[in-house]
Design a protein around this motif. Structure first.
Motif, PDB file in Angstrom:
ATOM      1  N   UNK A  28       0.798  -1.231   0.000  1.00 11.03           N
ATOM      2  CA  UNK A  28       0.000   0.000   0.000  1.00 11.03           C
ATOM      3  C   UNK A  28       0.831   1.283   0.000  1.00 11.03           C
ATOM      4  N   UNK A  29       2.009   1.271   0.623  1.00 10.05           N
ATOM      5  CA  UNK A  29       2.803   2.490   0.703  1.00 10.05           C
ATOM      6  C   UNK A  29       3.758   2.625  -0.482  1.00 10.05           C
ATOM      7  N   UNK A  30       4.397   1.532  -0.856  1.00 15.87           N
ATOM      8  CA  UNK A  30       5.322   1.594  -1.990  1.00 15.87           C
ATOM      9  C   UNK A  30       4.602   1.624  -3.326  1.00 15.87           C
ATOM     10  N   UNK A  31       3.361   1.124  -3.366  1.00 18.87           N
ATOM     11  CA  UNK A  31       2.575   1.004  -4.603  1.00 18.87           C
ATOM     12  C   UNK A  31       3.321   0.146  -5.627  1.00 18.87           C
ATOM     13  N   UNK A  32       3.827  -0.997  -5.149  1.00 20.00           N
ATOM     14  CA  UNK A  32       4.527  -1.946  -6.000  1.00 20.00           C
ATOM     15  C   UNK A  32       3.991  -3.352  -5.735  1.00 20.00           C
ATOM     16  N   UNK A  64       6.227   6.466 -12.208  1.00 17.54           N
ATOM     17  CA  UNK A  64       5.681   7.720 -11.693  1.00 17.54           C
ATOM     18  C   UNK A  64       4.957   7.513 -10.377  1.00 17.54           C
ATOM     19  N   UNK A  65       4.089   6.507 -10.315  1.00 12.79           N
ATOM     20  CA  UNK A  65       3.202   6.352  -9.166  1.00 12.79           C
ATOM     21  C   UNK A  65       3.845   5.594  -8.005  1.00 12.79           C
ATOM     22  N   UNK A  88      12.536   1.219  -6.980  1.00 14.84           N
ATOM     23  CA  UNK A  88      13.069   2.376  -7.704  1.00 14.84           C
ATOM     24  C   UNK A  88      14.441   2.789  -7.178  1.00 14.84           C
ATOM     25  N   UNK A  89      14.693   2.513  -5.909  1.00 16.55           N
ATOM     26  CA  UNK A  89      16.004   2.855  -5.351  1.00 16.55           C
ATOM     27  C   UNK A  89      17.110   2.011  -5.977  1.00 16.55           C
TER      28      UNK A  89
END
Length: 347
Positions: free
Chosen positions: A175-179, A196-197, A203-204
């Motif tokens: 829910x927080x990382x949206x992955x 983007x989202x 992404x890091x």
């Protein structure tokens, strides 16, 4: 049973929930979950039922549906929506259903044709509560395992992703990382993200570039090179172990075979196995006189023939001037029996 535990006291559970069938018999729960607010506990059982308890009331169910999925199949996952009113269930009968717990007799929507071979195949909601996602299983060589996305309201298929040529077992939409994290039957783990989202997480790792190696780190050994160094002071170039072993084999000192242990009497200046010290060896060999001193003349003449045929030491030097060798004849010993008593040799 379904049990709750206090993580600070693992010796004893807090409460026990016992799922029952229509006849009141025990049934085995295969999955369980908390609601988002932690007030309800839901369990999917092997008889196809879904039973929900209030966490403070462990005897009677608050909601239940007896024919939620086919009897005898393992319900692999239950998950509550983020608003807490909708429950999604992934059944072992190849279906995905969504329920309103306030009207728990009939599912709001259902999707079939989603094969599941594992008793832990997941389903989960998107962080915005609009999409439901689950994975499918495949047999070996039977195609690719997929990730299916459905609209929560209409249950219309939104999208599908071919993950790999194995079953998709676990999936989690963070829910927080949206992955979306996906685990497969062949040990492969994948993370899907939006440039983007999505926030942080994968992404890091993606934005990192390979760090160039500094020249100083590539040198394993620092050599000090002086322009006027003599050849005898130059450091030898590092060679392989095999070449060094071949060089050592040609060295007579390094490849010298050690002397075998002395067996029996000592020889060549080495003490045999008779004693530990030299004195003990000499004491044991005092009585062993192996030389034959009975007739030294015969002992010398034994080698006369060989010395005459193969002269080596003295004879070649006197080959031209050496006269014929004359040895004295052996005189027979006199018989002393007829001599007077006082002339006989005393022993």
């Amino acid at each position: 049973t379904v049990r709750t535990w206090d993580v600070n006291n693992e010796k004893k559970h807090k409460s026990v929930f016992k799922p029952r069938s229509v006849q009141g018999k025990r049934v085995i729960p295969t999955t369980c979950t908390y609601s988002r607010d932690g007030k309800l506990i839901a369990a999917g059982c092997q008889d196809g039922s879904i039973q929900i308890w209030d966490r403070n009331m462990s005897v009677h169910t608050k909601f239940h549906c007896r024919q939620a999925h086919a009897s005898g199949t393992d319900t692999s996952c239950l998950t509550f929506s983020y608003d807490g009113t909708v429950l999604a269930s992934r059944g072992g009968d190849d279906t995905l259903k969504i329920w309103d717990i306030r009207q728990f007799k009939k599912p709001l929507n259902s999707a079939d044709g989603l094969p599941s071979f594992f008793p832990m195949t997941d389903c989960c909601f998107s962080p915005d509560d609009k999409i439901l996602v689950t994975g499918t299983s495949v047999k070996r060589g039977g195609g690719s395992g997929k990730l299916f996305f459905f609209y929560r309201d209409t249950f219309q298929k939104l999208y599908e992703i071919e993950v790999t040529d194995a079953s998709v077992v676990r999936c989690l939409w963070h829910p927080k990382l949206n992955q979306i994290m996906v685990g497969t039957g062949n040990g492969l783990a994948k993370v899907y993200y939006d440039p983007v989202k999505s926030q942080r997480g994968a992404k890091l790792c993606v934005v990192k570039t390979k760090r160039k190696e500094r020249q100083a780190e590539t040198l394993t050994q620092d050599y000090i090179i002086t322009p006027h160094a003599l050849p005898m002071f130059r450091e030898p170039r590092q060679r392989s172990t095999r070449k060094q072993l071949e060089k050592d084999r040609l060295d007579p000192m390094k490849s010298h075979k050690p002397e075998p242990p002395v067996a029996g009497a000592g020889r060549g200046g080495r003490v045999g196995t008779h004693g530990v010290t030299l004195s003990s060896y000499i004491v044991k060999n005092i009585a062993l006189d192996k030389t034959d001193d009975s007739n030294p003349r015969e002992a010398i003449l034994r080698h006369a023939k060989e010395a005459e045929e193969n002269p080596y030491w003295v004879a070649p030097a006197y080959a031209k001037t050496q006269p014929k060798t004359v040895f004295a004849e052996v005189e027979p010993e006199d018989d002393e029996t007829d001599k007077p008593e006082w002339k006989k040799r005393k022993i």
